[in-house]
Design an enzyme around this catalytic site. Structure first.
Site, short mmCIF file in Angstrom:
data_model
loop_
_atom_site.label_atom_id
_atom_site.label_comp_id
_atom_site.label_asym_id
_atom_site.label_seq_id
_atom_site.Cartn_x
_atom_site.Cartn_y
_atom_site.Cartn_z
N ARG A 1 -7.09 -43.65 54.27
CA ARG A 1 -5.87 -42.78 54.86
C ARG A 1 -4.44 -42.58 53.67
O ARG A 1 -3.53 -42.09 54.77
CB ARG A 1 -5.67 -44.12 56.26
CG ARG A 1 -6.78 -44.22 56.93
CD ARG A 1 -6.06 -45.20 58.63
NE ARG A 1 -6.08 -46.41 57.77
CZ ARG A 1 -5.72 -47.80 57.94
NH1 ARG A 1 -5.22 -47.18 59.20
NH2 ARG A 1 -5.00 -48.65 57.45
N CYS B 1 -1.97 -52.44 55.05
CA CYS B 1 -3.50 -52.98 54.48
C CYS B 1 -4.08 -54.00 54.70
O CYS B 1 -3.92 -54.99 54.68
CB CYS B 1 -2.46 -53.01 53.24
SG CYS B 1 -4.14 -53.40 51.47
N CYS C 1 -4.89 -47.86 46.92
CA CYS C 1 -5.59 -48.57 47.77
C CYS C 1 -6.52 -47.24 47.80
O CYS C 1 -6.79 -46.17 47.95
CB CYS C 1 -5.35 -48.95 48.48
SG CYS C 1 -6.52 -50.20 50.00
N HIS D 1 -0.21 -49.49 50.64
CA HIS D 1 0.90 -49.47 52.05
C HIS D 1 0.67 -49.90 53.02
O HIS D 1 0.12 -51.87 52.83
CB HIS D 1 -0.36 -48.31 52.35
CG HIS D 1 -2.27 -48.38 52.29
ND1 HIS D 1 -2.67 -48.75 54.13
CD2 HIS D 1 -3.28 -49.48 51.71
CE1 HIS D 1 -3.91 -49.26 53.54
NE2 HIS D 1 -4.21 -49.21 52.21
N ASP E 1 -8.64 -47.55 50.74
CA ASP E 1 -8.07 -46.86 51.69
C ASP E 1 -8.74 -45.48 52.14
O ASP E 1 -7.50 -44.49 51.39
CB ASP E 1 -7.39 -47.70 52.20
CG ASP E 1 -6.44 -47.27 54.12
OD1 ASP E 1 -7.17 -46.22 54.56
OD2 ASP E 1 -6.88 -48.76 54.95
#
Length: 223
Positions: free
Chosen positions: A47, A102, A43, A99, A45
């Site tokens: 993080r 998400c 993803c 994750h 993302d």
């Protein structure tokens, strides 16, 4: 007046100096070749950084990222990256990594509009609809984690069905596709048990993985 990004440049120089101090010749070696064994499809993302999560150095993992770690046959961007990884770099493992928490998956589950990205997330919506009998009876937290995991399982199947991966297996190339889910709260990855390494195992591995999420029990006591 735009904000200065000098602090990022300073961080970069500090990092580069530290790497060269700890591993003399690191960048010279890195610049000469790229020979990763692993490809990470994850993803976007911020993080979930692939190298840090796996403890790998730059050059050891080839990365493709998009919203909700989706792989579809019409996405020439993802397919081109997979083709380069498999045919040119000869990676041995493709890791599809979702994750928990998400944002894309949760937007689909909660039926929240986010804008243009809703068109992309239709692929996740398809996963949600296809397996609704396996998550609707769960509590909210379990629904969220289950859909995140199911989305990964679906994308592993999509990667395994690409012509690139199928052709690699047909010629006997060593290659496996795996599905993981990463926990933002503890930094740990969960192996979803959906590893595919042969064309004739794809359907069975996918089916077995999905069946781990039982449908709502039938109430035989109902009048």
């Amino acid at each position: 007046m735009p904000d200065s990004l000098q602090h990022l440049i300073d961080n970069n120089r500090t990092w580069a100096e530290r790497m060269e101090r700890e591993q003399p010749g690191f960048f010279k070696t890195l610049a000469q070749q790229q020979n990763p064994k692993y490809m990470w499809i994850g993803c976007s993302d911020s993080r979930v950084p692939a190298n840090q999560v796996t403890g790998l150095e730059p050059g050891e993992v080839f990365v493709h990222r998009n919203v909700a770690n989706v792989v579809v046959s019409s996405d020439l961007n993802a397919l081109s990256v997979i083709q380069f990884a498999v045919d040119v770099l000869k990676v041995e493992h493709i890791l599809v990594v979702g994750h928990y928490g998400c944002g894309g998956v949760l937007a689909v589950l909660r039926e929240q509009r986010i804008g243009l990205g809703d068109n992309w997330l239709r692929h996740v919506h398809d996963v949600k609809q296809r397996h609704r009998g396996r998550w609707m009876h769960l509590c909210t937290a379990e629904q969220e984690s289950t859909l995140c995991e199911m989305n990964v399982i679906e994308q592993v199947g999509h990667v395994a069905e690409t012509t690139v991966v199928q052709d690699a297996w047909a010629r006997g190339q060593k290659l496996a596709v795996h599905g993981w889910c990463y926990g933002l709260k503890d930094g740990l990855v969960k192996d979803l048990g959906v590893t595919m390494s042969r064309a004739d195992h794809v359907v069975q591995v996918y089916s077995d993985a999905i069946k781990r999420y039982p449908r709502q029990p039938v109430n035989t006591d109902a009048a």
